[in-house]
Enzyme design. Structure first.
Site, PDB file in Angstrom:
ATOM      1  N   GLU A 112       0.545  -1.685  -0.374  1.00  0.00           N
ATOM      2  CA  GLU A 112      -0.231  -0.113   0.089  1.00  0.00           C
ATOM      3  C   GLU A 112       1.137   1.138  -0.180  1.00  0.00           C
ATOM      4  O   GLU A 112       1.475   1.599   1.071  1.00  0.00           O
ATOM      5  CB  GLU A 112      -1.248  -0.289   0.762  1.00  0.00           C
ATOM      6  CG  GLU A 112      -2.023   1.018   1.594  1.00  0.00           C
ATOM      7  CD  GLU A 112      -2.703   1.359   2.261  1.00  0.00           C
ATOM      8  OE1 GLU A 112      -2.749   0.228   3.357  1.00  0.00           O
ATOM      9  OE2 GLU A 112      -2.804   2.873   2.288  1.00  0.00           O
TER      10      GLU A 112
ATOM     11  N   CYS B 177      -3.492   7.198   4.899  1.00  0.00           N
ATOM     12  CA  CYS B 177      -3.471   6.137   3.481  1.00  0.00           C
ATOM     13  C   CYS B 177      -4.526   7.370   3.287  1.00  0.00           C
ATOM     14  O   CYS B 177      -4.313   7.602   1.904  1.00  0.00           O
ATOM     15  CB  CYS B 177      -3.555   5.307   3.803  1.00  0.00           C
ATOM     16  SG  CYS B 177      -2.818   4.194   4.952  1.00  0.00           S
TER      17      CYS B 177
END
Lengths: 525, 525
Positions: A257, A294
């Site tokens: 990620e 994120c």
């Protein structure tokens, strides 16, 4: 000097090894605890022990693994106050509500959901074709999983205890945790709970191992090592890209990620109907945890004009009225400074912020940029880079056609949001923006900001490259997150008494879902 | 000069483009039809048209795609005799039973299974969490899929018409087929059927496109192009590794089937009980299609001793009594010569074969090598390289301990077989060999040879690297093979009238399986 956890023992890191200390981000001062930077020999020992543990775990079945995850959750729960205190010191994330009342319950919930998925066994997608005598299921990878934790979630994404850790174990793999160097003491507390829980659960001692820090080149060797099963990395794009290249070259699965701008499209009807509310939501989402999420909305797209100007003014005043949060460390501060330099140099206009905030430690003013659609489209990749922290860029499209082109020029992101009029006024605009946006994001939202990632079976915390390395997998949500750490194991005319329990005629739990002759069922054969 | 199929038109390939002709492997002579080697501009046009088609297909839903696959299967069926005649000419594979009665029915069955999976929609794993308002499903990749076909299955793995083609379409993606240059006329016939079927089904004209040949460097550009969704490649390891590197670097998914030695372990009880039968099965499996099968048993492991010698003698005599088959082309012949050189140089002993067979075209003697366990373990990777054709290596282990170590030193392979005594005599040996073998193969067999890959939901035609590029996916079997060509699409609080049909409250087919609140069900909400 603290000890690493290798093969069930707390041992001194090998030499020559450097050392490091975490920094209290609120003060900028070192925390006294000294931790080792492990040499390659430590990594190699962990790999050898992890490989042996992988073979042992394969013969144990899911019971002891689920037992470990449950016991570990309980041990962690017992240590809550110490964990909250330590994580607060190391990350400056607020103890309340963030660490104690938001992230900690989420951590426990994740561990228990992983344990439940492990016990339930449905995640392995047992498939039986009775006519042809072929049966298959997902199984462990045959080697340990290396987990690299990020800087921003000392509990929920901890390399030792977080979502990737729980997912890799639930699939039956040992974990080699590479702690984030920002919060080594928090991670050590988790490892102490894990070491105790392994013994309780009867798992091999090397099912969970911990290294505090390794040299970047040893990270590359780790993710490409023949004994490894796979890797999971959450962090910056440059570091992720290097690991990906090394793992890819060795044919080792790696789940990354890496970054996301989380574009938010505000359609004209919504802007007119409830612009101030949306501005408030943007501010909230953008400044949550000082923007170090994120899923922080880093790119907002709306139409130029009076309503757009009012919106920007509103966000500006909210940003300026807010208290700058403390950042996780000097790298985040450097990244924000660099992001501002880059955006300014590329032609974006600074609306507010753009400089360090007063106070000790690491602080930056909430920052807003603006840019017309045309220059965005001349350099789309340059305006989609993630800047970790409270920084967002508003792109003002000339008309809906340009807004649609902007959507089509996006890179891969974790999320994409569309705000639209609560009645029918934006339906044509929605039908224009949604299809290109859908292709570029893992999770599409309506009328909400992207922060807040529920641990649900339907969640997708993933997305097309370069947000992650593969568009088909999620890092959050059970049982889906477990699928990353599994290999497909087919049994072709294998004798009945040699089949794994999940593929025997008798349903091993009575409730496990299996796909038998084209139908999902909980029945035995 | 034949024309390529780009954006619904049969058009001349761009210039400068080279040309090529297929070779009749039975005679070694060129077949008159002349085909173009496309320049990059052809690839670029196909990519642009394919990207536009991808967007259109996303709005059409599965009906027209399933309709296309069914119509196409019917059109192909109508052309059966011409296809069999053409494929026989271009590949020298026997028209009967292989092409007409084995591969052709399999091709039709695959296309119809793919259509059924597409209509059924269960493959997309619709997941609904009613409490949190989050829904997700697998959806198309947002760009065309490039399919590279292998030399050995002109029907079932044809880049235009085979399993990858059907899987990519069933997931909702257009296909750019890169034909194998060994059988361009066979592929052209498929493309003619496809062009007709696209119009019938109402799919975009660029949903299926065909290039006969491209330069290797343009293959690398194709698999890494931003407009591409993903690639599928079946072929040699060196070519696959180059494509993988290019695709990985660009973050583009690529599914590769690159090679496999398909190890067969014959445990002592089975060798004693039915050695001659197993030798016969080995011969049959090894010489099927002149050994040009991904699942050909290229490595046989058994214990040294009298029974082992008898077994080798038996296989030798079967190999020597058999008629050498015609190979698919000069590259296969070169590969066998090179394989023999390599094995001999590495110390393996030639039992039989090892030289060209008499006759026109490309022929090689069925070839058997032998080797003790010790030298194998000194260079395990060197003795696991696939040699396409009737060539197998028997490794004679000193004892069961050494046989188990051999299993643990395997690379990733598609399959692994264990033959054991029909009573209980081999259970201890099985328990020793199975765990390490299980970790290294996609499909584990008992008491059978690996050739014969059933198109079943439980099949795994895949395996750990370097057999393929990812251990979690299969290239054969519906709906599983479709999963390779899909992205996970989450809808978070998306308004009900904007959800795709698969995620609406109402089950769109009444029979589609969906995972709702943790239960698989065919009910509507």
């Amino acid at each position: 000097m603290h000890k690493i956890l290798v093969d069930g023992e707390w041992r001194e890191a090998g030499r020559p090894a450097g050392t490091f200390r975490a920094v209290n981000p609120a003060t900028g001062e070192d925390i006294p605890d000294e931790y080792p930077i492990s040499p390659w020999s430590d990594v190699e020992e962990a790999l050898a022990a992890g490989a042996a543990a992988a073979a042992m775990m394969a013969s144990l079945g899911p019971g002891p693994i689920a037992g470990f995850l449950e016991t570990f959750a309980g041990e962690v729960e017992r240590r809550r106050e110490e964990l909250v205190r330590t994580a607060h010191l190391e990350t400056a994330l607020p103890a309340e509500p963030r660490l104690r009342s938001v992230e900690f319950p989420r951590l426990l919930d994740q561990l228990r959901q992983a344990a439940a998925a492990c016990r339930d066994r449905s995640w392995c997608r047992a498939t039986i074709d009775t006519r042809l005598g072929i049966r298959s299921k997902l199984g462990p990878l045959g080697g340990p999983v290396a987990v690299f934790g990020p800087n921003n979630f000392p509990f929920a994404y901890n390399a030792l205890g977080g979502g990737d850790f729980a997912s890799a174990l639930a699939a039956g793999n040992p974990v080699i945790a590479k702690a984030h160097p920002g919060y080594p003491s928090t991670t050590r507390l988790f490892a102490e709970a894990a070491a105790h829980s392994l013994r309780e659960a009867g798992l091999p001692a090397a099912s969970v191992q911990l290294l505090y820090h390794i040299a970047p080149e040893d990270g590359l060797r780790l993710v490409s090592h023949p004994a490894l099963g796979a890797s999971a990395f959450t962090g910056s794009r440059p570091a992720g890209m290097l690991l990906k290249e090394a793992a890819d070259r060795a044919g080792k699965p790696i789940y990354l990620e890496m970054s996301s701008a989380n574009p938010v499209f505000i359609l004209p009807g919504a802007l007119k109907e409830r612009g101030p509310d949306v501005a408030g939501e943007l501010f909230q989402s953008c400044s949550l945890a000082a923007g170090q999420m994120c899923t922080k909305p880093g790119l907002v797209v709306l139409l130029q004009g009076e309503a757009g100007e009012t919106f920007i003014e509103r966000v500006k005043s909210l940003f300026e009225a807010s208290e700058p949060g403390v950042l996780l460390g000097p790298k985040v501060l450097d990244g924000l400074r660099e992001g501002c330099r880059r955006l300014t140099a590329s032609g974006a206009g600074l609306v507010t912020g753009g400089r360090d905030a007063p106070g000790p430690g690491f602080r930056f003013m909430p920052t807003l940029f603006r840019l017309p659609g045309k220059p965005f489209l001349e350099n789309p990749a340059g305006f989609q880079l993630e800047s970790f922290g409270t920084l967002s860029l508003v792109v003002l499209a000339r008309d809906m056609a340009e807004m649609t082109v902007i959507a089509s020029r996006l890179e891969g992101h974790l999320t994409g949001s569309i705000y639209s009029h609560s009645g029918g006024q934006d339906e044509v605009a929605y039908a224009s923006v949604e299809p290109p946006l859908r292709r570029k994001v893992g999770r599409l939202l309506n009328d909400r900001m992207p922060t807040g990632v529920a641990v649900s079976p339907a969640m997708n915390h993933g997305g097309p490259y370069p947000a992650t390395g593969h568009p088909g997998f999620t890092a959050v949500g059970f049982p889906a997150a477990v699928l990353r750490f599994a290999a497909l194991h087919c049994y072709d005319h294998v004798r009945p008494d040699r089949l794994p329990a999940e593929l025997a005629d008798r349903n091993p739990t009575g409730t496990m879902w299996r796909f038998i002759d084209g139908q999902w069922t909980q029945q035995s054969l």
